[in-house]
Design a protein around this motif. Structure first.
Motif, short mmCIF file in Angstrom:
data_model
loop_
_atom_site.label_atom_id
_atom_site.label_comp_id
_atom_site.label_asym_id
_atom_site.label_seq_id
_atom_site.Cartn_x
_atom_site.Cartn_y
_atom_site.Cartn_z
N LEU A 108 -27.88 31.40 -69.78
CA LEU A 108 -27.30 32.58 -70.30
C LEU A 108 -27.22 32.55 -71.75
O LEU A 108 -27.68 33.49 -72.32
N ALA A 109 -26.88 31.39 -72.24
CA ALA A 109 -26.78 31.22 -73.81
C ALA A 109 -28.07 31.33 -74.45
O ALA A 109 -28.20 32.07 -75.34
N PHE A 110 -29.08 30.87 -73.89
CA PHE A 110 -30.55 30.82 -74.38
C PHE A 110 -31.43 32.00 -73.93
O PHE A 110 -32.56 32.07 -74.27
N ASP A 111 -30.83 32.85 -72.95
CA ASP A 111 -31.23 34.03 -72.27
C ASP A 111 -32.84 33.62 -71.87
O ASP A 111 -33.65 34.22 -72.16
N ARG B 144 -29.86 36.99 -69.04
CA ARG B 144 -28.51 37.46 -69.76
C ARG B 144 -28.73 38.66 -69.73
O ARG B 144 -27.82 39.56 -69.53
N SER B 145 -29.83 39.11 -70.26
CA SER B 145 -30.06 40.63 -70.67
C SER B 145 -30.07 41.33 -69.53
O SER B 145 -29.56 42.42 -69.42
N GLY C 111 -24.41 28.05 -68.17
CA GLY C 111 -24.39 28.45 -69.29
C GLY C 111 -25.43 28.37 -70.36
O GLY C 111 -25.60 29.48 -71.10
N GLY C 112 -26.33 27.41 -70.19
CA GLY C 112 -27.44 27.04 -70.96
C GLY C 112 -28.31 28.18 -70.69
O GLY C 112 -29.24 28.84 -71.60
#
Length: 91
Positions: free
Chosen positions: A36-39, A44-45, A33-34
């Motif tokens: 993805l959250a902080f990209d 995540r992009s 999750g971290g």
């Protein structure tokens, strides 16, 4: 009564393994999750811009779970109490 059993009849090893498994799943969710959250590294992009995003996320989380799960299993085994009174084998 066997030393490896607790009062409820469950195995000490299995109970310890279950607790470590819960910790490894939590660590996987936090780290994944971290990421993805902080990209981090635009991961995540990349996942959202491709049609294979769900497959990417499954592979990411399964990879993290296998890594943290292996560490949790090793810790669970190494922290078990010795049944031979603490004597080293053959030494």
């Amino acid at each position: 009564m066997d030393q490896a059993k607790n009062e409820s009849g469950g195995s000490l090893f299995l109970r310890s393994l279950r607790n470590h498994l819960i910790g490894s799943v939590a660590a996987t969710l936090v780290v994944g999750g971290g990421l993805l959250a902080f990209d981090v590294g635009q991961i995540r992009s990349l996942a959202l811009s491709t049609g294979d995003g769900p497959l990417f996320l499954v592979l990411l989380f399964l990879g993290l779970l296998s890594t943290f799960g292996a560490v949790a299993l090793a810790v669970a085994v190494m922290t078990l109490p010795k049944s031979d009174g603490g004597k080293a084998d053959g030494i």
